[in-house]
Scaffold this motif. Structure first.
Motif, PDB file in Angstrom:
ATOM      1  N   VAL A 187       0.845  -1.205   0.000  1.00 31.93           N
ATOM      2  CA  VAL A 187       0.000   0.000   0.000  1.00 31.93           C
ATOM      3  C   VAL A 187       0.873   1.245   0.000  1.00 31.93           C
ATOM      4  CG1 VAL A 187      -1.591   1.367   1.405  1.00 31.93           C
ATOM      5  CG2 VAL A 187      -2.042  -1.055   1.011  1.00 31.93           C
ATOM      6  N   ARG A 188       1.926   1.234   0.789  1.00 30.79           N
ATOM      7  CA  ARG A 188       2.832   2.377   0.816  1.00 30.79           C
ATOM      8  C   ARG A 188       3.489   2.570  -0.552  1.00 30.79           C
ATOM      9  NH1 ARG A 188       1.722   5.524   4.129  1.00 30.79           N
ATOM     10  NH2 ARG A 188       2.685   4.952   6.094  1.00 30.79           N
ATOM     11  N   ALA A 189       3.888   1.464  -1.195  1.00 31.65           N
ATOM     12  CA  ALA A 189       4.467   1.562  -2.537  1.00 31.65           C
ATOM     13  C   ALA A 189       3.432   2.048  -3.551  1.00 31.65           C
ATOM     14  CB  ALA A 189       5.024   0.201  -2.959  1.00 31.65           C
ATOM     15  N   LEU A 190       2.178   1.610  -3.396  1.00 37.48           N
ATOM     16  CA  LEU A 190       1.112   2.047  -4.292  1.00 37.48           C
ATOM     17  C   LEU A 190       0.857   3.540  -4.138  1.00 37.48           C
ATOM     18  CD1 LEU A 190      -1.045   1.041  -6.330  1.00 37.48           C
ATOM     19  CD2 LEU A 190      -2.572   0.712  -4.385  1.00 37.48           C
ATOM     20  N   GLN A 191       0.884   4.016  -2.923  1.00 38.40           N
ATOM     21  CA  GLN A 191       0.704   5.452  -2.686  1.00 38.40           C
ATOM     22  C   GLN A 191       1.825   6.250  -3.341  1.00 38.40           C
ATOM     23  OE1 GLN A 191       0.598   5.266   1.612  1.00 38.40           O
ATOM     24  NE2 GLN A 191      -1.624   5.519   1.673  1.00 38.40           N
ATOM     25  N   LEU A 192       3.034   5.769  -3.218  1.00 39.63           N
ATOM     26  CA  LEU A 192       4.169   6.463  -3.832  1.00 39.63           C
ATOM     27  C   LEU A 192       4.056   6.453  -5.344  1.00 39.63           C
ATOM     28  CD1 LEU A 192       6.919   7.859  -3.595  1.00 39.63           C
ATOM     29  CD2 LEU A 192       7.980   5.591  -3.556  1.00 39.63           C
ATOM     30  N   SER A 193       3.553   5.365  -5.910  1.00 33.82           N
ATOM     31  CA  SER A 193       3.473   5.268  -7.368  1.00 33.82           C
ATOM     32  C   SER A 193       2.552   6.320  -7.963  1.00 33.82           C
ATOM     33  CB  SER A 193       2.982   3.872  -7.777  1.00 33.82           C
ATOM     34  OG  SER A 193       1.600   3.713  -7.480  1.00 33.82           O
ATOM     35  N   GLN A 194       1.522   6.737  -7.212  1.00 38.12           N
ATOM     36  CA  GLN A 194       0.581   7.726  -7.724  1.00 38.12           C
ATOM     37  C   GLN A 194       1.027   9.161  -7.460  1.00 38.12           C
ATOM     38  OE1 GLN A 194      -2.263   6.573  -9.504  1.00 38.12           O
ATOM     39  NE2 GLN A 194      -0.982   4.762  -9.288  1.00 38.12           N
ATOM     40  N   HIS A 195       2.111   9.336  -6.718  1.00 36.31           N
ATOM     41  CA  HIS A 195       2.616  10.683  -6.424  1.00 36.31           C
ATOM     42  C   HIS A 195       4.136  10.724  -6.592  1.00 36.31           C
ATOM     43  CE1 HIS A 195      -1.201  10.257  -4.207  1.00 36.31           C
ATOM     44  NE2 HIS A 195      -1.374  11.534  -4.474  1.00 36.31           N
ATOM     45  N   ALA A 196       4.634   9.869  -7.469  1.00 42.48           N
ATOM     46  CA  ALA A 196       6.081   9.749  -7.622  1.00 42.48           C
ATOM     47  C   ALA A 196       6.652  10.904  -8.434  1.00 42.48           C
ATOM     48  CB  ALA A 196       6.433   8.423  -8.296  1.00 42.48           C
ATOM     49  N   THR A 197       7.868  11.270  -8.112  1.00 46.87           N
ATOM     50  CA  THR A 197       8.622  12.254  -8.885  1.00 46.87           C
ATOM     51  C   THR A 197       9.694  11.516  -9.679  1.00 46.87           C
ATOM     52  OG1 THR A 197      10.233  12.603  -7.113  1.00 46.87           O
ATOM     53  CG2 THR A 197       8.234  13.966  -7.081  1.00 46.87           C
ATOM     54  N   THR A 198      10.357  12.240 -10.539  1.00 47.01           N
ATOM     55  CA  THR A 198      11.435  11.629 -11.307  1.00 47.01           C
ATOM     56  C   THR A 198      12.519  11.082 -10.383  1.00 47.01           C
ATOM     57  OG1 THR A 198      10.985  13.180 -13.102  1.00 47.01           O
ATOM     58  CG2 THR A 198      13.110  12.027 -13.149  1.00 47.01           C
ATOM     59  N   ALA A 199      12.783  11.792  -9.284  1.00 51.34           N
ATOM     60  CA  ALA A 199      13.786  11.317  -8.335  1.00 51.34           C
ATOM     61  C   ALA A 199      13.343  10.019  -7.674  1.00 51.34           C
ATOM     62  CB  ALA A 199      14.054  12.391  -7.282  1.00 51.34           C
ATOM     63  N   ASP A 200      12.053   9.925  -7.327  1.00 48.86           N
ATOM     64  CA  ASP A 200      11.545   8.702  -6.715  1.00 48.86           C
ATOM     65  C   ASP A 200      11.632   7.523  -7.669  1.00 48.86           C
ATOM     66  OD1 ASP A 200      10.852   9.997  -4.337  1.00 48.86           O
ATOM     67  OD2 ASP A 200       8.927  10.638  -5.169  1.00 48.86           O
ATOM     68  N   ALA A 201      11.469   7.782  -8.967  1.00 47.22           N
ATOM     69  CA  ALA A 201      11.479   6.706  -9.957  1.00 47.22           C
ATOM     70  C   ALA A 201      12.882   6.369 -10.434  1.00 47.22           C
ATOM     71  CB  ALA A 201      10.596   7.085 -11.146  1.00 47.22           C
ATOM     72  N   GLY A 202      13.879   6.930  -9.804  1.00 44.42           N
ATOM     73  CA  GLY A 202      15.245   6.617 -10.198  1.00 44.42           C
ATOM     74  C   GLY A 202      15.605   7.134 -11.573  1.00 44.42           C
ATOM     75  N   GLY A 203      15.004   8.261 -11.971  1.00 45.29           N
ATOM     76  CA  GLY A 203      15.308   8.840 -13.269  1.00 45.29           C
ATOM     77  C   GLY A 203      14.400   8.383 -14.391  1.00 45.29           C
ATOM     78  N   ALA A 204      13.465   7.450 -14.113  1.00 44.71           N
ATOM     79  CA  ALA A 204      12.548   6.983 -15.155  1.00 44.71           C
ATOM     80  C   ALA A 204      11.599   8.106 -15.564  1.00 44.71           C
ATOM     81  CB  ALA A 204      11.745   5.779 -14.654  1.00 44.71           C
ATOM     82  N   LYS A 205      11.088   8.019 -16.766  1.00 42.42           N
ATOM     83  CA  LYS A 205      10.201   9.047 -17.289  1.00 42.42           C
ATOM     84  C   LYS A 205       8.862   9.018 -16.563  1.00 42.42           C
ATOM     85  CE  LYS A 205       7.968  10.676 -21.539  1.00 42.42           C
ATOM     86  NZ  LYS A 205       7.744  10.398 -22.980  1.00 42.42           N
ATOM     87  N   ILE A 206       8.394  10.164 -16.113  1.00 35.31           N
ATOM     88  CA  ILE A 206       7.106  10.291 -15.447  1.00 35.31           C
ATOM     89  C   ILE A 206       6.155  11.030 -16.387  1.00 35.31           C
ATOM     90  CG2 ILE A 206       5.877  11.168 -13.447  1.00 35.31           C
ATOM     91  CD1 ILE A 206       7.853   8.996 -12.788  1.00 35.31           C
TER      92      ILE A 206
END
Length: 361
Positions: A159-178
């Motif tokens: 659930v915590r990971a799911l919450q982050l996925s909906q409010h992720a930044t480029t930094a959170d995604a390790g540089g992946a395209k948002i």
């Protein structure tokens, strides 16, 4: 002698194996084991029921009566995968796979489920989710009988990971395209109301008073210039289903049938002073037609099945009656999933459906 021999043979068949069974008696010794004890010691690490540390954070999610915010098990990719699998089994029916609280049972009239992406739940400690799964919350029952302690922590981590996925930044995604949802709408050719329809209230009971036909309604949203200029396709085989004569392709000559149909619809879709978005139609018959033709996809509650099938709550005030006529007459073959045309519905039928959609609470 013959009788005696027969008696001996008969007695030889009477055995006492069922009576004198080899078995251990409680608190008695035995020669079967080398230590002479019939009662065997417990396996190393065994905990009897009721003897475990029932008050530990691992088993309650609480620290001194308050919800803790730590994960008492190692955080691994396997744990998140397990949490996702268990979440999809037990939680998506109400909370949906995206966690927005619009699961299928909620769409069909059950109590609204919590949106995991609200600020309150995003800032809630991890122990809160474990505690809710264990003991229930509001209309949600407890799942401690179905979900083990280990799996409850796995779900909480997911659930915590799911919450982050909906409010992720480029930094959170390790540089992946948002990508923003608005950009995806344009790239995929989705309607401008795709996200808006997805986030509509989960049940008809949550509709704002301003959406009820008995109260003043806002004026229709203006159509984009490109959309307004786009001619609607009219079926020659079913000219009565033409949305409006003005929607014919430029240069096309309307037949007597299409002109009559356009005249009928034009008079039916003129807004009245009392209800500016309601077409002149039979609301009761519109409800019957809606249930027979539209409810399979858009649901009896008109909530649709977002994100694939949009909600029809407030659709008349958003797009207008003419747009609904065009959709019914021509379908939407490019949408995902595509919507078929409904040539069996006359303009009068569609007017009744529009009246029902506009008047429904």
């Amino acid at each position: 002698m013959a009788v005696a021999c027969a008696s001996v043979l008969g007695l030889a068949g009477c055995r006492q194996d069922m009576h004198d069974q080899p078995k251990f008696f409680p608190q008695r010794g035995t020669s079967f084991y080398a230590d002479g004890r019939s009662v065997r010691p417990q396996v190393q690490g065994t905990v009897a029921r009721g003897q475990e540390d029932a008050g530990s954070y691992y088993r309650t999610g609480l620290i001194s009566g308050a919800e803790g915010d730590g994960l008492p098990v190692p955080l691994t990719a396997e744990l998140i995968e397990r949490g996702q699998e268990r979440y999809n089994v037990y939680c998506t029916a109400c909370h949906s796979r995206t966690g927005n609280g619009r699961g299928m049972v909620v769409m069909r009239g059950f109590f609204p489920a919590g949106n995991l992406h609200t600020e309150r739940l995003r800032s809630a400690p991890l122990g809160h989710f474990f505690n809710v799964i264990s003991n229930g919350y509001g209309a949600m029952p407890d799942y401690q009988g179905q979900v083990t302690v280990e799996d409850r922590w796995a779900i909480a981590a997911y659930v915590r990971a799911l919450q982050l996925s909906q409010h992720a930044t480029t930094a959170d995604a390790g540089g992946a395209k948002i990508e923003k949802m608005e950009d995806v709408e344009k790239a995929e050719g989705l309607s401008a109301n795709f996200v808006k329809d997805w986030n509509l209230p989960a049940t008809a009971g949550q509709i704002q008073k301003s959406q009820v036909i008995a109260t003043p309604l806002p004026q229709p949203m203006p159509q984009p210039a490109a959309e307004a200029a786009k001619p609607a396709q009219v079926s020659e085989a079913n000219p009565k289903s033409a949305p409006l004569a003005s929607a014919l392709p430029v240069g096309a000559k309307p037949t007597a049938a299409t002109a009559a149909a356009a005249k009928t619809e034009a008079s039916a879709t003129v807004p009245s002073a009392a209800a500016p978005h309601a077409a002149a139609g039979d609301v009761a018959n519109g409800q019957k037609l809606y249930m027979a033709n539209c409810s399979v996809c858009h649901q009896p509650t008109r909530q649709g099945m977002p994100p694939m099938i949009p909600s029809l709550v407030g659709i008349v005030s958003r797009v207008g009656a003419a747009h609904i006529h065009a959709q019914v007459a021509n379908g939407s073959p490019t949408s995902k999933p595509p919507m078929p045309a409904f040539p069996q519905l006359s303009n009068e039928n569609v007017n009744d459906i529009v009246a029902f959609l506009a008047a429904s609470k």
